[in-house]
Design a protein around this motif. Structure first.
Motif, PDB file in Angstrom:
ATOM      1  N   ILE A   4      -4.470   4.115  -9.690  1.00 16.80           N
ATOM      2  CA  ILE A   4      -3.921   3.757  -8.394  1.00 16.80           C
ATOM      3  C   ILE A   4      -2.401   3.805  -8.492  1.00 16.80           C
ATOM      4  CG2 ILE A   4      -3.721   1.944  -6.657  1.00 16.80           C
ATOM      5  CD1 ILE A   4      -6.458   0.893  -7.635  1.00 16.80           C
ATOM      6  N   LYS A   5      -1.798   4.458  -7.533  1.00 13.04           N
ATOM      7  CA  LYS A   5      -0.340   4.532  -7.455  1.00 13.04           C
ATOM      8  C   LYS A   5       0.179   3.216  -6.864  1.00 13.04           C
ATOM      9  CE  LYS A   5       3.256   7.044  -5.014  1.00 13.04           C
ATOM     10  NZ  LYS A   5       3.539   7.987  -3.946  1.00 13.04           N
ATOM     11  N   ASN A   6       1.327   2.766  -7.350  1.00 11.63           N
ATOM     12  CA  ASN A   6       1.970   1.589  -6.765  1.00 11.63           C
ATOM     13  C   ASN A   6       3.050   2.064  -5.797  1.00 11.63           C
ATOM     14  OD1 ASN A   6       3.412  -0.699  -6.113  1.00 11.63           O
ATOM     15  ND2 ASN A   6       3.357  -1.546  -8.167  1.00 11.63           N
ATOM     16  N   PRO A   7       2.750   2.113  -4.495  1.00 11.45           N
ATOM     17  CA  PRO A   7       3.726   2.632  -3.539  1.00 11.45           C
ATOM     18  C   PRO A   7       4.932   1.712  -3.339  1.00 11.45           C
ATOM     19  CG  PRO A   7       1.813   1.789  -2.378  1.00 11.45           C
ATOM     20  CD  PRO A   7       1.502   1.718  -3.848  1.00 11.45           C
ATOM     21  N   TYR A   8       4.843   0.482  -3.810  1.00 11.04           N
ATOM     22  CA  TYR A   8       5.962  -0.459  -3.680  1.00 11.04           C
ATOM     23  C   TYR A   8       7.016  -0.245  -4.758  1.00 11.04           C
ATOM     24  CZ  TYR A   8       2.546  -2.770  -0.704  1.00 11.04           C
ATOM     25  OH  TYR A   8       1.636  -3.033   0.276  1.00 11.04           O
ATOM     26  N   GLU A   9       6.668   0.468  -5.798  1.00  9.59           N
ATOM     27  CA  GLU A   9       7.538   0.650  -6.957  1.00  9.59           C
ATOM     28  C   GLU A   9       8.875   1.289  -6.582  1.00  9.59           C
ATOM     29  OE1 GLU A   9       8.360  -0.048 -10.838  1.00  9.59           O
ATOM     30  OE2 GLU A   9       6.704  -0.904  -9.735  1.00  9.59           O
ATOM     31  N   GLY A  10       8.898   2.108  -5.561  1.00  8.54           N
ATOM     32  CA  GLY A  10      10.139   2.766  -5.157  1.00  8.54           C
ATOM     33  C   GLY A  10      11.075   1.893  -4.328  1.00  8.54           C
ATOM     34  N   LEU A  11      10.619   0.724  -3.929  1.00 13.45           N
ATOM     35  CA  LEU A  11      11.456  -0.164  -3.126  1.00 13.45           C
ATOM     36  C   LEU A  11      12.414  -0.939  -4.026  1.00 13.45           C
ATOM     37  CD1 LEU A  11       8.678  -1.629  -0.784  1.00 13.45           C
ATOM     38  CD2 LEU A  11      10.252   0.264  -0.304  1.00 13.45           C
ATOM     39  N   PRO A  12      13.706  -0.951  -3.704  1.00 14.02           N
ATOM     40  CA  PRO A  12      14.671  -1.631  -4.576  1.00 14.02           C
ATOM     41  C   PRO A  12      14.389  -3.116  -4.742  1.00 14.02           C
ATOM     42  CG  PRO A  12      15.777  -0.617  -2.678  1.00 14.02           C
ATOM     43  CD  PRO A  12      14.320  -0.320  -2.555  1.00 14.02           C
ATOM     44  N   GLU A  13      13.807  -3.750  -3.728  1.00  6.46           N
ATOM     45  CA  GLU A  13      13.554  -5.187  -3.792  1.00  6.46           C
ATOM     46  C   GLU A  13      12.213  -5.543  -4.448  1.00  6.46           C
ATOM     47  OE1 GLU A  13      11.890  -3.789   0.160  1.00  6.46           O
ATOM     48  OE2 GLU A  13      13.675  -3.343  -0.997  1.00  6.46           O
ATOM     49  N   HIS A  14      11.449  -4.549  -4.888  1.00  7.06           N
ATOM     50  CA  HIS A  14      10.128  -4.818  -5.469  1.00  7.06           C
ATOM     51  C   HIS A  14      10.283  -5.441  -6.852  1.00  7.06           C
ATOM     52  CE1 HIS A  14       5.912  -4.553  -6.257  1.00  7.06           C
ATOM     53  NE2 HIS A  14       6.088  -3.763  -7.292  1.00  7.06           N
ATOM     54  N   GLY A  15       9.981  -6.721  -6.936  1.00  3.37           N
ATOM     55  CA  GLY A  15      10.118  -7.433  -8.204  1.00  3.37           C
ATOM     56  C   GLY A  15       8.900  -8.271  -8.520  1.00  3.37           C
ATOM     57  N   CYS A  16       7.735  -7.878  -8.034  1.00  4.53           N
ATOM     58  CA  CYS A  16       6.510  -8.650  -8.231  1.00  4.53           C
ATOM     59  C   CYS A  16       6.314  -9.008  -9.700  1.00  4.53           C
ATOM     60  CB  CYS A  16       5.314  -7.852  -7.718  1.00  4.53           C
ATOM     61  SG  CYS A  16       3.712  -8.663  -8.005  1.00  4.53           S
ATOM     62  N   SER A 147       2.901  -2.998  10.248  1.00  7.94           N
ATOM     63  CA  SER A 147       4.122  -3.236  11.023  1.00  7.94           C
ATOM     64  C   SER A 147       4.909  -4.465  10.572  1.00  7.94           C
ATOM     65  CB  SER A 147       3.796  -3.351  12.515  1.00  7.94           C
ATOM     66  OG  SER A 147       3.029  -4.513  12.775  1.00  7.94           O
ATOM     67  N   LYS A 148       4.230  -5.513  10.155  1.00  6.81           N
ATOM     68  CA  LYS A 148       4.937  -6.754   9.806  1.00  6.81           C
ATOM     69  C   LYS A 148       5.100  -6.985   8.307  1.00  6.81           C
ATOM     70  CE  LYS A 148       4.129  -9.530  13.868  1.00  6.81           C
ATOM     71  NZ  LYS A 148       3.723 -10.843  14.370  1.00  6.81           N
ATOM     72  N   TYR A 149       4.217  -6.412   7.509  1.00  6.91           N
ATOM     73  CA  TYR A 149       4.220  -6.747   6.082  1.00  6.91           C
ATOM     74  C   TYR A 149       4.416  -5.545   5.164  1.00  6.91           C
ATOM     75  CZ  TYR A 149       2.695 -11.096   8.078  1.00  6.91           C
ATOM     76  OH  TYR A 149       2.642 -12.234   8.834  1.00  6.91           O
ATOM     77  N   GLY A 150       4.704  -4.388   5.729  1.00  9.30           N
ATOM     78  CA  GLY A 150       5.051  -3.220   4.929  1.00  9.30           C
ATOM     79  C   GLY A 150       3.906  -2.574   4.177  1.00  9.30           C
ATOM     80  N   TYR A 151       2.665  -2.865   4.568  1.00  6.69           N
ATOM     81  CA  TYR A 151       1.527  -2.207   3.920  1.00  6.69           C
ATOM     82  C   TYR A 151       1.572  -0.722   4.260  1.00  6.69           C
ATOM     83  CZ  TYR A 151      -3.304  -0.933   2.825  1.00  6.69           C
ATOM     84  OH  TYR A 151      -4.425  -0.322   2.325  1.00  6.69           O
ATOM     85  N   PRO A 152       1.627   0.139   3.243  1.00  8.61           N
ATOM     86  CA  PRO A 152       1.822   1.574   3.513  1.00  8.61           C
ATOM     87  C   PRO A 152       0.551   2.346   3.871  1.00  8.61           C
ATOM     88  CG  PRO A 152       1.775   1.202   1.166  1.00  8.61           C
ATOM     89  CD  PRO A 152       1.669  -0.159   1.822  1.00  8.61           C
ATOM     90  N   GLY A 153      -0.592   1.677   3.887  1.00  2.21           N
ATOM     91  CA  GLY A 153      -1.863   2.361   4.136  1.00  2.21           C
ATOM     92  C   GLY A 153      -2.564   2.709   2.837  1.00  2.21           C
ATOM     93  N   ARG A 154      -3.870   2.746   2.877  1.00  2.00           N
ATOM     94  CA  ARG A 154      -4.696   2.973   1.687  1.00  2.00           C
ATOM     95  C   ARG A 154      -4.355   4.280   0.983  1.00  2.00           C
ATOM     96  NH1 ARG A 154      -9.868   5.149   0.384  1.00  2.00           N
ATOM     97  NH2 ARG A 154     -10.984   3.819  -1.090  1.00  2.00           N
ATOM     98  N   ASP A 155      -4.099   5.332   1.742  1.00  7.01           N
ATOM     99  CA  ASP A 155      -3.830   6.637   1.142  1.00  7.01           C
ATOM    100  C   ASP A 155      -2.591   6.630   0.251  1.00  7.01           C
ATOM    101  OD1 ASP A 155      -6.089   7.723   2.238  1.00  7.01           O
ATOM    102  OD2 ASP A 155      -5.049   8.829   3.810  1.00  7.01           O
ATOM    103  N   ALA A 156      -1.621   5.769   0.537  1.00 11.32           N
ATOM    104  CA  ALA A 156      -0.401   5.701  -0.285  1.00 11.32           C
ATOM    105  C   ALA A 156      -0.715   5.233  -1.699  1.00 11.32           C
ATOM    106  CB  ALA A 156       0.606   4.754   0.364  1.00 11.32           C
ATOM    107  N   PHE A 157      -1.808   4.525  -1.880  1.00 16.20           N
ATOM    108  CA  PHE A 157      -2.214   4.040  -3.204  1.00 16.20           C
ATOM    109  C   PHE A 157      -3.034   5.091  -3.963  1.00 16.20           C
ATOM    110  CE2 PHE A 157      -1.507   0.286  -0.673  1.00 16.20           C
ATOM    111  CZ  PHE A 157      -0.914  -0.603  -1.552  1.00 16.20           C
ATOM    112  N   LEU A 158      -3.629   6.000  -3.211  1.00 13.92           N
ATOM    113  CA  LEU A 158      -4.546   6.969  -3.815  1.00 13.92           C
ATOM    114  C   LEU A 158      -4.025   8.397  -3.724  1.00 13.92           C
ATOM    115  CD1 LEU A 158      -7.833   5.405  -2.453  1.00 13.92           C
ATOM    116  CD2 LEU A 158      -6.930   5.234  -4.767  1.00 13.92           C
TER     117      LEU A 158
END
Length: 162
Positions: A4-16, A147-158
């Motif tokens: 599974i790809k982590n689509p949040y990884e490219g966001l500068p603020e992603h620090g999970c 729209s509110k929480y930045g979920y990129p959609g299922r396909d962005a993970f796959l």
């Protein structure tokens, strides 16, 4: 199993703490999807700095791993995002550090309106089941998740599909 790809990884603020490669004290987890069994899993090699009792993986770290896998189950298996509603964790046997890579696997157990229960299992490096959990997530409608929480959609993970 599909990585599974982590689509949040490219966001500068992603620090999970669990899934960001940028968090210097984080777990840096990766995830896999098993389409046949409809499961999501991670594999992680615990180190002694994550212990509670000597040589035993801290229960809080175990529950953190399980909650994170449950979240990724919501992303992949439900096609939306959500937040943890409640967790019921059963520690059946000590998760000993030094037995190799642990496996945490989750699947959807139940859906009731906007509450989804994820059944999660944590296995030690010798494939012994040590901990189980029922983690309930309050899930957002997909359009709200996007729209509110930045979920990129299922396909962005796959990467656009399985």
């Amino acid at each position: 199993m599909v990585a599974i790809k982590n689509p949040y990884e490219g966001l500068p603020e992603h620090g999970c703490f669990c899934c960001s490669s940028k968090n210097p004290i984080g777990l840096k987890l990766s995830f896999w999807y098993d389409e046949t069994n409809q499961t999501v899993e991670t594999r992680w090699l615990p180190e002694l700095n994550y212990q509670g009792y000597h040589g035993v993986l801290h229960g809080g770290i175990q529950s953190t791993l399980m909650d994170e896998v449950a979240s990724w189950c919501i992303y992949i298996l439900e096609g939306t995002a959500g937040v943890t509603h409640s967790m019921e964790i059963v520690y059946s046997k000590p998760m000993l550090i030094g037995k190799g890579q642990v496996v945490v696997r989750g699947r959807i157990d139940n859906r009731e309106k906007r509450l989804v229960t994820v059944h999660v299992e944590l296995f030690d490096g010798e494939s012994n089941l040590c901990t189980t959990g029922k983690i309930k997530y309050f899930v957002f409608p997909p359009e709200i998740a996007k729209s509110k929480y930045g979920y990129p959609g299922r396909d962005a993970f796959l990467d656009g599909g399985e």
